[in-house]
Design a protein around this motif. Structure first.
Motif, PDB file in Angstrom:
ATOM      1  N   ILE A   1      -1.502  -1.745 -10.665  1.00  0.00           N
ATOM      2  CA  ILE A   1      -1.837  -1.194  -9.910  1.00  0.00           C
ATOM      3  C   ILE A   1      -3.586  -1.695  -9.441  1.00  0.00           C
ATOM      4  O   ILE A   1      -3.959  -1.874 -10.331  1.00  0.00           O
ATOM      5  N   ILE A   2      -3.360  -2.274  -8.425  1.00  0.00           N
ATOM      6  CA  ILE A   2      -4.646  -2.906  -7.760  1.00  0.00           C
ATOM      7  C   ILE A   2      -5.955  -2.259  -7.864  1.00  0.00           C
ATOM      8  O   ILE A   2      -6.771  -2.649  -8.366  1.00  0.00           O
ATOM      9  N   ASN A   3      -5.794  -1.150  -6.871  1.00  0.00           N
ATOM     10  CA  ASN A   3      -6.534  -0.292  -6.896  1.00  0.00           C
ATOM     11  C   ASN A   3      -6.224   0.988  -6.256  1.00  0.00           C
ATOM     12  O   ASN A   3      -5.011   1.018  -5.866  1.00  0.00           O
ATOM     13  N   LYS A   4      -6.930   1.833  -6.339  1.00  0.00           N
ATOM     14  CA  LYS A   4      -6.690   3.430  -5.727  1.00  0.00           C
ATOM     15  C   LYS A   4      -7.717   3.429  -4.591  1.00  0.00           C
ATOM     16  O   LYS A   4      -8.899   3.399  -4.710  1.00  0.00           O
ATOM     17  N   LEU A   5      -7.158   4.156  -3.522  1.00  0.00           N
ATOM     18  CA  LEU A   5      -7.842   4.187  -2.233  1.00  0.00           C
ATOM     19  C   LEU A   5      -8.003   5.431  -1.758  1.00  0.00           C
ATOM     20  O   LEU A   5      -7.436   6.569  -2.119  1.00  0.00           O
ATOM     21  N   ASP A   6      -8.994   5.809  -0.845  1.00  0.00           N
ATOM     22  CA  ASP A   6      -9.337   6.953  -0.491  1.00  0.00           C
ATOM     23  C   ASP A   6      -8.295   7.170   0.764  1.00  0.00           C
ATOM     24  O   ASP A   6      -8.405   6.417   1.718  1.00  0.00           O
ATOM     25  N   PRO A   7      -7.488   8.254   0.553  1.00  0.00           N
ATOM     26  CA  PRO A   7      -6.344   8.546   1.591  1.00  0.00           C
ATOM     27  C   PRO A   7      -6.932   8.442   3.141  1.00  0.00           C
ATOM     28  O   PRO A   7      -6.413   8.287   3.955  1.00  0.00           O
TER      29      PRO A   7
ATOM     30  N   GLY B   1      -0.555  12.543  -4.478  1.00  0.00           N
ATOM     31  CA  GLY B   1      -1.653  12.655  -3.584  1.00  0.00           C
ATOM     32  C   GLY B   1      -2.470  11.400  -3.526  1.00  0.00           C
ATOM     33  O   GLY B   1      -3.403  11.305  -2.707  1.00  0.00           O
ATOM     34  N   ASP B   2      -2.305  10.470  -4.582  1.00  0.00           N
ATOM     35  CA  ASP B   2      -3.186   9.229  -4.467  1.00  0.00           C
ATOM     36  C   ASP B   2      -2.449   8.172  -3.504  1.00  0.00           C
ATOM     37  O   ASP B   2      -1.327   8.131  -2.938  1.00  0.00           O
ATOM     38  N   MET B   3      -3.425   7.459  -2.940  1.00  0.00           N
ATOM     39  CA  MET B   3      -3.264   6.212  -2.251  1.00  0.00           C
ATOM     40  C   MET B   3      -3.428   4.927  -2.942  1.00  0.00           C
ATOM     41  O   MET B   3      -4.797   4.864  -3.485  1.00  0.00           O
ATOM     42  N   ALA B   4      -2.602   3.911  -3.109  1.00  0.00           N
ATOM     43  CA  ALA B   4      -2.902   2.686  -3.683  1.00  0.00           C
ATOM     44  C   ALA B   4      -2.493   1.452  -3.270  1.00  0.00           C
ATOM     45  O   ALA B   4      -1.283   1.452  -2.545  1.00  0.00           O
ATOM     46  N   THR B   5      -2.846   0.428  -3.841  1.00  0.00           N
ATOM     47  CA  THR B   5      -2.535  -0.839  -3.627  1.00  0.00           C
ATOM     48  C   THR B   5      -1.953  -1.411  -4.979  1.00  0.00           C
ATOM     49  O   THR B   5      -2.410  -1.352  -5.772  1.00  0.00           O
ATOM     50  N   ILE B   6      -0.581  -1.786  -4.809  1.00  0.00           N
ATOM     51  CA  ILE B   6       0.088  -2.273  -5.966  1.00  0.00           C
ATOM     52  C   ILE B   6       0.871  -3.422  -5.859  1.00  0.00           C
ATOM     53  O   ILE B   6       1.145  -4.101  -4.640  1.00  0.00           O
ATOM     54  N   LYS B   7       1.235  -4.208  -6.913  1.00  0.00           N
ATOM     55  CA  LYS B   7       2.147  -5.300  -7.072  1.00  0.00           C
ATOM     56  C   LYS B   7       3.354  -4.910  -7.357  1.00  0.00           C
ATOM     57  O   LYS B   7       3.657  -4.322  -8.273  1.00  0.00           O
ATOM     58  N   VAL B   8       4.454  -5.413  -6.832  1.00  0.00           N
ATOM     59  CA  VAL B   8       5.907  -5.176  -6.989  1.00  0.00           C
ATOM     60  C   VAL B   8       6.650  -6.583  -7.283  1.00  0.00           C
ATOM     61  O   VAL B   8       6.421  -7.285  -6.360  1.00  0.00           O
TER      62      VAL B   8
ATOM     63  N   ARG C   1       0.865  -1.125  -0.129  1.00  0.00           N
ATOM     64  CA  ARG C   1      -0.236   0.174   0.096  1.00  0.00           C
ATOM     65  C   ARG C   1       0.827   1.139   0.037  1.00  0.00           C
ATOM     66  O   ARG C   1       1.635   1.263   0.842  1.00  0.00           O
ATOM     67  N   ILE C   2       0.913   1.981  -0.998  1.00  0.00           N
ATOM     68  CA  ILE C   2       1.434   3.472  -1.105  1.00  0.00           C
ATOM     69  C   ILE C   2       0.872   4.710  -1.139  1.00  0.00           C
ATOM     70  O   ILE C   2      -0.286   4.740  -1.531  1.00  0.00           O
ATOM     71  N   ALA C   3       1.545   5.693  -0.713  1.00  0.00           N
ATOM     72  CA  ALA C   3       0.806   7.012  -0.856  1.00  0.00           C
ATOM     73  C   ALA C   3       1.842   7.817  -1.621  1.00  0.00           C
ATOM     74  O   ALA C   3       3.266   7.764  -1.293  1.00  0.00           O
ATOM     75  N   VAL C   4       1.559   8.049  -2.802  1.00  0.00           N
ATOM     76  CA  VAL C   4       2.320   8.929  -3.713  1.00  0.00           C
ATOM     77  C   VAL C   4       2.480  10.423  -3.341  1.00  0.00           C
ATOM     78  O   VAL C   4       1.731  11.271  -3.218  1.00  0.00           O
ATOM     79  N   LEU C   5       3.803  10.849  -3.042  1.00  0.00           N
ATOM     80  CA  LEU C   5       4.021  12.003  -2.363  1.00  0.00           C
ATOM     81  C   LEU C   5       4.347  13.220  -3.404  1.00  0.00           C
ATOM     82  O   LEU C   5       3.922  14.214  -3.612  1.00  0.00           O
ATOM     83  N   GLN C   6       5.076  12.685  -4.509  1.00  0.00           N
ATOM     84  CA  GLN C   6       5.469  13.702  -5.563  1.00  0.00           C
ATOM     85  C   GLN C   6       5.839  12.781  -6.591  1.00  0.00           C
ATOM     86  O   GLN C   6       6.394  11.833  -6.821  1.00  0.00           O
ATOM     87  N   HIS C   7       5.490  13.383  -7.984  1.00  0.00           N
ATOM     88  CA  HIS C   7       5.907  12.619  -9.116  1.00  0.00           C
ATOM     89  C   HIS C   7       5.322  13.854 -10.087  1.00  0.00           C
ATOM     90  O   HIS C   7       4.282  14.496 -10.371  1.00  0.00           O
ATOM     91  N   PRO C   8       6.338  13.990 -11.024  1.00  0.00           N
ATOM     92  CA  PRO C   8       6.105  15.102 -12.056  1.00  0.00           C
ATOM     93  C   PRO C   8       4.955  14.558 -13.186  1.00  0.00           C
ATOM     94  O   PRO C   8       4.322  15.806 -13.683  1.00  0.00           O
ATOM     95  N   THR C   9       4.566  13.441 -13.268  1.00  0.00           N
ATOM     96  CA  THR C   9       3.689  13.065 -14.136  1.00  0.00           C
ATOM     97  C   THR C   9       2.701  12.091 -13.680  1.00  0.00           C
ATOM     98  O   THR C   9       1.956  12.500 -12.711  1.00  0.00           O
ATOM     99  N   ALA C  10       2.768  10.661 -14.004  1.00  0.00           N
ATOM    100  CA  ALA C  10       1.736   9.894 -13.195  1.00  0.00           C
ATOM    101  C   ALA C  10       2.552   8.450 -13.368  1.00  0.00           C
ATOM    102  O   ALA C  10       3.624   8.295 -14.198  1.00  0.00           O
ATOM    103  N   ILE C  11       2.126   7.477 -12.390  1.00  0.00           N
ATOM    104  CA  ILE C  11       2.922   6.261 -12.336  1.00  0.00           C
ATOM    105  C   ILE C  11       1.867   5.395 -12.845  1.00  0.00           C
ATOM    106  O   ILE C  11       0.744   5.211 -12.492  1.00  0.00           O
TER     107      ILE C  11
END
Length: 207
Positions: free
Chosen positions: A137-143, A159-166, A105-115
């Protein structure tokens, strides 16, 4: 809070020294569990095993080390070049978890474009720095609530929070937050900045 001494031993290695007349001395901070003189320890993902001859803290010998202790420990049976920073020491009956894949589960803090899936930044987990590919990217979550906002989004951004596979590009030790939270947390770095922070919530063991 009480020290996590009842959890399995985990010592992420910061450095490895070879000291004349002593031998191989890994240095690290005990995160969980207890290390005692005479213990057999295993280093993962290197897969090397050795016997602890002595433990030092602040240049003083100590019989055992507990969580929070920054120690050097002399290991017999391992050459300096067989283990390295990013390895984790544990006991053979509950060795550090080497993963081929993990869910986080991650919180995206900064990125110039998108992941998007396929992105392969560097994950900083304990003392390890390993390039890992975000395979899904499994899902996007409400932070705020953690509720699922969207399944399988195409991308996530600041600003997004998400569940990811790595999938790590090389062997990596990481633990589930429900098991050993001290080794579940990580930061994702790229382009000289911290892109995201996260925790591992599930693992696929490599062996």
């Amino acid at each position: 809070p009480p020290k996590p001494i009842d959890k399995p031993l985990r010592i992420p290695i910061q450095d490895v020294y070879s000291i004349t007349g002593v031998g191989t001395v890994p240095v690290g901070r005990v995160e969980t569990g207890v290390l005692k003189t005479g213990d057999t320890v295993v280093f993962e993902p290197s897969g090397k095993t050795g016997e602890v001859k002595s433990i030092e803290m602040h240049h003083e010998p100590i019989p055992k080390a507990e969580p929070g202790d920054n120690i050097g420990f002399n290991v017999r049976g391992i050459a300096k070049n067989e283990i390295k920073r990013g390895d984790v020491a544990g006991l053979p009956n509950a060795p550090p978890t080497v993963v081929s894949e993990f869910t986080a589960r991650i919180a995206v803090l900064q990125h110039p474009t998108a992941i998007a899936a396929g992105y392969t930044p560097v994950f900083h987990v304990h003392t390890a720095q390993v390039a890992c590919q975000i395979t899904e990217i499994i899902n996007k979550l409400d932070p705020k609530t953690g509720a699922v906002l969207e399944d399988h989004p195409q991308f996530i951004k600041r600003g997004d929070m998400a569940t990811i596979k790595v999938r790590p590009t090389k062997p990596l030790v990481i633990e589930k937050v429900s098991d050993i939270p001290q080794l579940a947390r990580f930061a994702i770095r790229d382009m000289g900045m911290t892109i995201a922070a996260g925790v591992c919530i599930d693992v696929v063991k490599a062996k």
